[in-house]
Motif scaffolding. Structure first.
Motif, PDB file in Angstrom:
ATOM      1  N   VAL A 133      50.929  39.395  35.269  1.00 16.49           N
ATOM      2  CA  VAL A 133      50.902  40.613  36.069  1.00 16.49           C
ATOM      3  C   VAL A 133      49.557  40.655  36.796  1.00 16.49           C
ATOM      4  O   VAL A 133      49.395  41.853  37.435  1.00 16.49           O
ATOM      5  N   ALA A 134      48.709  39.673  36.991  1.00 18.95           N
ATOM      6  CA  ALA A 134      47.552  39.915  37.763  1.00 18.95           C
ATOM      7  C   ALA A 134      47.538  40.092  39.123  1.00 18.95           C
ATOM      8  O   ALA A 134      48.653  39.839  39.857  1.00 18.95           O
ATOM      9  N   GLU A 135      46.487  40.768  39.519  1.00 21.64           N
ATOM     10  CA  GLU A 135      46.146  40.858  41.000  1.00 21.64           C
ATOM     11  C   GLU A 135      47.046  42.003  41.711  1.00 21.64           C
ATOM     12  O   GLU A 135      46.931  42.369  42.858  1.00 21.64           O
ATOM     13  N   ARG A 136      47.985  42.802  40.880  1.00 22.51           N
ATOM     14  CA  ARG A 136      48.503  43.985  41.648  1.00 22.51           C
ATOM     15  C   ARG A 136      48.843  44.898  40.848  1.00 22.51           C
ATOM     16  O   ARG A 136      49.405  46.187  41.052  1.00 22.51           O
ATOM     17  N   MET A 137      48.570  44.973  39.244  1.00 20.23           N
ATOM     18  CA  MET A 137      48.912  45.926  38.360  1.00 20.23           C
ATOM     19  C   MET A 137      47.694  46.909  38.100  1.00 20.23           C
ATOM     20  O   MET A 137      46.696  46.445  38.074  1.00 20.23           O
ATOM     21  N   LYS A 138      47.907  48.136  38.177  1.00 16.37           N
ATOM     22  CA  LYS A 138      47.067  49.200  37.649  1.00 16.37           C
ATOM     23  C   LYS A 138      46.579  48.854  36.267  1.00 16.37           C
ATOM     24  O   LYS A 138      47.295  48.415  35.511  1.00 16.37           O
ATOM     25  N   LEU A 139      45.205  48.718  36.168  1.00 15.03           N
ATOM     26  CA  LEU A 139      44.283  48.469  34.727  1.00 15.03           C
ATOM     27  C   LEU A 139      45.157  49.569  33.759  1.00 15.03           C
ATOM     28  O   LEU A 139      45.313  48.716  32.679  1.00 15.03           O
ATOM     29  N   TRP A 140      45.111  50.745  33.935  1.00 16.12           N
ATOM     30  CA  TRP A 140      45.223  51.814  32.852  1.00 16.12           C
ATOM     31  C   TRP A 140      46.785  51.591  32.501  1.00 16.12           C
ATOM     32  O   TRP A 140      47.215  51.925  31.260  1.00 16.12           O
ATOM     33  N   ALA A 141      47.727  51.110  33.437  1.00 15.98           N
ATOM     34  CA  ALA A 141      49.106  51.001  33.068  1.00 15.98           C
ATOM     35  C   ALA A 141      49.182  49.760  32.075  1.00 15.98           C
ATOM     36  O   ALA A 141      49.888  49.822  31.200  1.00 15.98           O
ATOM     37  N   PHE A 142      48.515  48.740  32.458  1.00 13.88           N
ATOM     38  CA  PHE A 142      48.520  47.621  31.601  1.00 13.88           C
ATOM     39  C   PHE A 142      48.160  47.972  30.161  1.00 13.88           C
ATOM     40  O   PHE A 142      48.486  47.453  29.413  1.00 13.88           O
ATOM     41  N   LEU A 143      46.880  48.816  30.116  1.00 14.04           N
ATOM     42  CA  LEU A 143      46.193  49.159  29.026  1.00 14.04           C
ATOM     43  C   LEU A 143      47.138  50.146  28.041  1.00 14.04           C
ATOM     44  O   LEU A 143      47.287  49.923  26.914  1.00 14.04           O
ATOM     45  N   ALA A 144      47.843  50.809  28.893  1.00 16.50           N
ATOM     46  CA  ALA A 144      48.816  51.693  27.938  1.00 16.50           C
ATOM     47  C   ALA A 144      49.925  50.828  27.483  1.00 16.50           C
ATOM     48  O   ALA A 144      50.572  51.172  26.502  1.00 16.50           O
ATOM     49  N   PHE A 145      50.427  49.831  28.213  1.00 18.19           N
ATOM     50  CA  PHE A 145      51.450  49.081  27.634  1.00 18.19           C
ATOM     51  C   PHE A 145      51.076  48.000  26.533  1.00 18.19           C
ATOM     52  O   PHE A 145      51.640  47.946  25.497  1.00 18.19           O
ATOM     53  N   ALA A 146      49.848  47.679  26.753  1.00 16.64           N
ATOM     54  CA  ALA A 146      48.996  47.150  25.484  1.00 16.64           C
ATOM     55  C   ALA A 146      49.180  47.741  24.039  1.00 16.64           C
ATOM     56  O   ALA A 146      49.552  47.019  22.954  1.00 16.64           O
ATOM     57  N   VAL A 147      48.962  49.236  24.107  1.00 17.23           N
ATOM     58  CA  VAL A 147      49.120  49.927  22.974  1.00 17.23           C
ATOM     59  C   VAL A 147      50.591  49.835  22.465  1.00 17.23           C
ATOM     60  O   VAL A 147      50.501  49.842  21.171  1.00 17.23           O
ATOM     61  N   GLU A 404      42.143  44.583  49.304  1.00 19.58           N
ATOM     62  CA  GLU A 404      40.609  44.257  49.188  1.00 19.58           C
ATOM     63  C   GLU A 404      40.355  43.635  48.019  1.00 19.58           C
ATOM     64  O   GLU A 404      39.051  43.242  47.666  1.00 19.58           O
ATOM     65  N   GLY A 405      41.184  43.848  46.910  1.00 16.06           N
ATOM     66  CA  GLY A 405      40.777  43.306  45.355  1.00 16.06           C
ATOM     67  C   GLY A 405      41.115  44.342  44.647  1.00 16.06           C
ATOM     68  O   GLY A 405      40.194  45.379  45.114  1.00 16.06           O
ATOM     69  N   VAL A 406      41.411  44.167  43.282  1.00 11.24           N
ATOM     70  CA  VAL A 406      41.409  45.245  42.549  1.00 11.24           C
ATOM     71  C   VAL A 406      40.147  45.311  41.760  1.00 11.24           C
ATOM     72  O   VAL A 406      39.758  46.352  40.949  1.00 11.24           O
ATOM     73  N   ASP A 407      38.992  44.468  41.904  1.00  5.25           N
ATOM     74  CA  ASP A 407      37.691  44.487  41.187  1.00  5.25           C
ATOM     75  C   ASP A 407      37.265  45.975  41.589  1.00  5.25           C
ATOM     76  O   ASP A 407      36.749  46.485  40.484  1.00  5.25           O
ATOM     77  N   MET A 408      36.938  46.115  42.839  1.00  3.81           N
ATOM     78  CA  MET A 408      36.287  47.409  43.443  1.00  3.81           C
ATOM     79  C   MET A 408      36.992  48.675  42.937  1.00  3.81           C
ATOM     80  O   MET A 408      36.659  49.574  42.417  1.00  3.81           O
ATOM     81  N   SER A 409      38.352  48.623  43.223  1.00  3.35           N
ATOM     82  CA  SER A 409      39.155  49.955  42.904  1.00  3.35           C
ATOM     83  C   SER A 409      39.536  50.140  41.528  1.00  3.35           C
ATOM     84  O   SER A 409      39.423  51.421  41.064  1.00  3.35           O
ATOM     85  N   GLU A 410      39.478  49.256  40.536  1.00  3.14           N
ATOM     86  CA  GLU A 410      39.862  49.477  39.362  1.00  3.14           C
ATOM     87  C   GLU A 410      38.586  49.431  38.444  1.00  3.14           C
ATOM     88  O   GLU A 410      38.445  50.167  37.319  1.00  3.14           O
ATOM     89  N   CYS A 411      37.460  48.640  38.765  1.00  2.00           N
ATOM     90  CA  CYS A 411      36.296  48.504  37.810  1.00  2.00           C
ATOM     91  C   CYS A 411      34.889  48.725  38.533  1.00  2.00           C
ATOM     92  O   CYS A 411      33.932  48.934  37.862  1.00  2.00           O
ATOM     93  N   GLY A 412      34.821  48.900  40.109  1.00  2.00           N
ATOM     94  CA  GLY A 412      33.705  49.034  40.543  1.00  2.00           C
ATOM     95  C   GLY A 412      32.495  48.281  40.642  1.00  2.00           C
ATOM     96  O   GLY A 412      31.551  48.476  40.858  1.00  2.00           O
TER      97      GLY A 412
END
Length: 423
Positions: A133-147, A404-412
């Motif tokens: 799911v790399a390069e287009r999924m929201k980080l926090w949605a992924f982590l919520a699924f991991a739970v 733009e890449g999710v690095d900046m939008s999700e992790c800064g």
């Protein structure tokens, strides 16, 4: 004397569990490096964050409730018994269950070491999802699924298989899976497939005319390093699944598991490399790396019984399958940046049925029912979980953030800031 023998076996089996568990934990680094190498530079920090965070979440959720669902283990490992706490009667009881004096009986080890070995398998299953799911999924949605995946979905499926619990409407499974081609790898791929179907492909991956645009990864040395780390960690993954070390027969079995694991990986890599040369006219490194991983997945369901030659053939067939599967996934527009669904899912199914080639106790129907139970449960439960997350918080980043890449939008932060032009 018998007590001394018991304590030696206990110490040896416990230590072996811990060392193999540490090797499997090191596979988390392998997944992180492999995926970081196969995504674009602008998404590297986010994929690394996902991998390190999912490992911590897996360890926490399995401790809180996952181990209980899978094995009826106590919450927070309450009540773990050690040899020091056993009286002579308890020790004698364990020795009486042994087939022969010394190391010939059942494995005996610390409950904490069993938990540690099991929890790193949970993290492995979840790591499979992150690359797909790399390069287009929201980080926090992924982590919520991991739970949900590590605390509930995987442990419940594990309870039906390794835990020996009855499956609703089916009963106990007659299913053989030594180290988890289905239980771990197919499960992770099924969860990933459910997420990918709801998420959709990356922008620009598929043209309107149906053609496929290759999106190369940013760092092939890192991807290659990750594959070697996974290859090494797999010795603990398969080797530790013997559940003990003491005794001549078991020591020989462990040696065969290591030998066959290595042979299958080599066969998978060579087969994928040769096939990619025939199909694409070039030696495709990414196909070679996935071929090695496919060989490892294929042999995981039964690494002890095959001859080394058969293990190599099983791995080679896995290497062939993964090349065709990756191409086929693109044909049906299932965008998997690292090929995880093909490596762990499609080849995982091959590994499950390859057990029939060397294990006379395994049956076709037993393997088929086990495969269907794992896939239907994990895929169905994951699809529902992903759908809820999509409705509640959204799964996908915006089109601008993806560009733009999710690095900046999700992790800064960027993984390679010195290579990015200053604005």
């Amino acid at each position: 004397m018998e007590n001394q023998i018991f304590e030696l076996q206990y110490a040896m089996d416990t230590f072996y569990f811990l060392v193999c568990g540490a090797l499997v934990m090191w596979m988390a680094a392998g997944f992180a490096m492999l995926e970081a190498g196969l995504v674009r530079a602008k998404n590297t920090t986010e994929i690394l964050t996902k991998n390190v965070a999912l490992y911590a979440i897996a360890c926490t959720m399995y401790l809180i409730c996952g181990y209980q669902f899978m094995y009826d283990g106590g919450f927070f490992l309450s009540g773990v018994t050690t040899v020091a706490q056993m009286d002579d009667v308890a020790v004698a009881s364990v020795l009486a269950d042994s087939a022969e004096a010394g190391f010939g009986g059942d494995s005996v080890y610390s409950g904490a070491s069993d938990f540690f070995f099991q929890v790193v398998f949970v993290a492995t299953a979840m790591s499979i999802v992150s690359g797909a799911v790399a390069e287009r999924m929201k980080l926090w949605a992924f982590l919520a699924f991991a739970v949900v995946m590590t605390g509930f979905i995987y442990p419940i499926e594990g309870g039906w298989t390794w835990g020996g619990k009855a499956v609703p409407f089916i009963g106990e499974l007659s299913y053989s899976d030594y180290a988890g081609s289905g239980i771990v790898h197919l499960a992770g791929a099924a969860a990933a497939l459910a997420g990918v179907l709801l998420l959709g492909p990356r922008k620009g991956k598929y043209a309107a005319d149906g053609s496929v645009k290759a999106i190369p990864g940013a760092n092939m040395p890192l991807a290659t390093l990750g594959t070697f780390i996974l290859w090494m960690g797999w010795f603990g993954f398969n080797g530790g699944s013997t559940l003990k070390l003491g005794g001549i027969a078991v020591a020989n079995e462990v040696a065969n598991v290591f030998l066959n694991t290595n042979a299958a990986a080599a066969g998978g890599l060579i087969a994928a490399l040769l096939l990619s040369r025939l199909i694409f006219g070039k030696a495709d490194l990414t196909m070679a790396l996935n071929g090695a991983l496919a060989g490892l997945v294929a042999i995981t369901a039964e690494p002890a019984d095959p001859t080394p030659l058969l293990a190599m053939i099983i791995g080679a067939i896995g290497g062939v399958i993964v090349v065709f599967s990756i191409v086929a996934m693109d044909k049906v527009k299932i965008d998997d940046p690292v090929g995880a669904i093909s490596v762990h899912g499609v080849v995982g199914i091959w590994g499950i049925f390859a057990v029939l080639l060397s294990d006379p106790d395994a049956t076709f129907m037993g393997q088929l029912v086990g495969t269907l139970v794992i896939f239907v449960w994990v895929f169905g439960a994951s699809l529902i979980t992903w759908a809820i997350l999509k409705a509640v918080m959204g799964m996908r980043v915006s089109e601008e953030e993806e560009y733009e890449g999710v690095d900046m939008s999700e992790c800064g932060m960027e993984a390679y800031p010195e290579f990015v032009a200053q604005k």
